[in-house]
Each structure stands twice: as structure tokens, then as C-alpha cells.
Design an enzyme around this catalytic site. Sequence first.
Site, PDB file in Angstrom:
ATOM      1  N   ASN A  10       0.866  -1.183   0.000  1.00 28.20           N
ATOM      2  CA  ASN A  10       0.000   0.000   0.000  1.00 28.20           C
ATOM      3  C   ASN A  10       0.902   1.232   0.000  1.00 28.20           C
ATOM      4  OD1 ASN A  10      -1.817   2.048   0.498  1.00 28.20           O
ATOM      5  ND2 ASN A  10      -2.189   1.488   2.640  1.00 28.20           N
ATOM      6  N   LYS A  12      -0.007   4.278  -0.218  1.00 28.82           N
ATOM      7  CA  LYS A  12      -0.668   5.465   0.335  1.00 28.82           C
ATOM      8  C   LYS A  12      -0.466   6.648  -0.637  1.00 28.82           C
ATOM      9  CE  LYS A  12       0.473   3.680   4.844  1.00 28.82           C
ATOM     10  NZ  LYS A  12       0.172   3.818   6.239  1.00 28.82           N
ATOM     11  N   HIS A  96      -9.393   1.143   4.951  1.00 31.00           N
ATOM     12  CA  HIS A  96      -8.107   1.343   5.637  1.00 31.00           C
ATOM     13  C   HIS A  96      -8.346   2.277   6.825  1.00 31.00           C
ATOM     14  CE1 HIS A  96      -4.021   2.631   6.447  1.00 31.00           C
ATOM     15  NE2 HIS A  96      -3.609   1.559   5.778  1.00 31.00           N
ATOM     16  N   GLU A  98      -6.801   4.712   7.896  1.00 28.07           N
ATOM     17  CA  GLU A  98      -6.630   6.139   7.606  1.00 28.07           C
ATOM     18  C   GLU A  98      -7.907   6.716   7.004  1.00 28.07           C
ATOM     19  OE1 GLU A  98      -2.960   5.702   5.453  1.00 28.07           O
ATOM     20  OE2 GLU A  98      -1.975   5.166   7.329  1.00 28.07           O
ATOM     21  N   GLU A 166      -5.181  -4.876  10.684  1.00 22.87           N
ATOM     22  CA  GLU A 166      -4.149  -3.862  10.872  1.00 22.87           C
ATOM     23  C   GLU A 166      -4.425  -3.080  12.153  1.00 22.87           C
ATOM     24  OE1 GLU A 166      -2.202  -2.668   6.892  1.00 22.87           O
ATOM     25  OE2 GLU A 166      -3.997  -1.474   7.126  1.00 22.87           O
ATOM     26  N   GLY A 172       2.671   2.248  10.634  1.00 17.80           N
ATOM     27  CA  GLY A 172       3.678   3.309  10.513  1.00 17.80           C
ATOM     28  C   GLY A 172       4.410   3.640  11.804  1.00 17.80           C
ATOM     29  N   SER A 211       3.507  -2.074  10.265  1.00 11.95           N
ATOM     30  CA  SER A 211       4.956  -2.113  10.508  1.00 11.95           C
ATOM     31  C   SER A 211       5.599  -3.444  10.142  1.00 11.95           C
ATOM     32  CB  SER A 211       5.267  -1.729  11.961  1.00 11.95           C
ATOM     33  OG  SER A 211       4.916  -0.379  12.181  1.00 11.95           O
TER      34      SER A 211
END
Length: 248
Positions: A10, A12, A96, A98, A166, A172, A211
Amino acid sequence: MSIRPAIIGNWKMNGSGRDVKLVRRFADFLDKQKIVADVMICPPSTLIDRLGEAIKGAKLKIGAQNCHIEPSGAFTGDVSVLMLKDAGAKAVIVGHSERRTEYGETDKQVCQKAQAVIGQGLQAIICLGETRQQFNKGQTLQVVGRQLRGSLPSTATPQNTLIAYEPVWAIGSGRTPKPADIIRTHAHLRKTLLKLHPKSGAKFRILYGGSVSAANAADILALENVNGALVGGASLSFKDFTAILKSF
Ligand code: PEP
């Protein structure tokens, strides 16, 4: 039962025309090595067409990161599944964290997006995961179980849908859950899938994301019910992403 794993990158909001070279290198690597996994890169929508053209005929596939549920219309700034498919995407990441956090996407909307993706014959990669606060309160299983039940469309099959667990706090951050925690959460997702789809629940791929790196991929990918990985940052580096691919 053996399930063919999937490794999905991904990107992003990263990447430009300069990265065509990088994706060609990924594709060449995959065509030369014996990697027993489905591998995909999900770049920003602006690059789907270019990257797809650059690796035509390769094993590596190109996916997208989000979609609108309608095929066309007055939705300024949005991109439909039909358009992503036209550009060459084979799958779409939906839900996701985010998007759930920044845009307030609900399980219902994620489910509608997954349905739209499946309806166009593409694969839906449905993301779920708990926040740090929910993890600390011991609510992980409850949260991901609810997200899975709410986000998985009835049309989902192991062929058209992948689940990506996730933990929001792992994305991250360089931190990952303990192996026992990953095993427990994936087992719960498997149990929930079996309840929702008694005949095929055992065959859905449940990816871990958050991560994943060259250093931890082998250990994570070896865990029970971990059928691959959704990789963010490390998928932007040839060295890191190919090291992850080699860690089976
Ligand atoms: C992601 O954004 O889906 C992700 C897993 O990111 P990272 O690997 O960088 O934590």
C-alpha cells in the site's frame, strides 16, 4: 489447509512517474524468483494505468486504495470501481484505518465499497483493526469482530475478498503486537468468518498489516492463520519489499 498467501503493498499518497522503474524491478524479481504468493502493489490512482502498462503480462498485479460506490456521477474528486478497473486495477483496498479515521468511513460504507468492488469482478481487501486505546482496554476481539461482521458483504468469497487485520497503533509506528496477540486476533477473525460463511470461511486469506518489515516478516508470516501481509512503508523500497517476499 494450505492457503496461497498474498503480499500487498500500500503506497498510500506516495509515488510518481519516476517509480515506474521500481515497479518494473519488482515485477522482474517476481517473475524470476519462485515466490509462492500473490503479490500486488496499490499505488495512488494516478499511477495505476502507467504501472499496469509498464508490467503487462507480469505476475505482479496493480490495485487501488479506495473507491466510490457509484459507477459514475456528480461526485467531484472521487473515483469509481469501474474507472479503477478501466485503468487496470485488479483489487481495491477498502476501509483502511486512515480512511476510517480521516474520513469517518463506517463499517456500512466499507461494506458498500467492498460490494461495489466485488460487483465489478475485482478483489476487495477489507481492512480492520483496533486503536491503541481499544487494545489497552482489551477490546481488540470485540472491535475487529464487529468490524468484520459489518464490513463483509454477503457476496464475499475467498476468491473475491481478502481480510487485512491492521492494528491502528501498529501502522507506521515500527511497533507490532506480540505474536500471541496476532495469533489470537487472527483466530477470532477465522472463527467469525466460519460463522458468517460456514462452507468457505476456512479459505479466506487473513493478512496482517502494521509495521511489517524485512526484519519481522518471516516471524509474522509463519504465525497460524496469517495468510500474508499488507505492507505500507516497506513496499516503497526494493530492498525491503523483496526481502519480505523472500521471507516465506
Ligand atoms: C498500511 O498503511 O496499510 C501499513 C500497514 O503501513 P506500514 O506497513 O507502514 O505500517
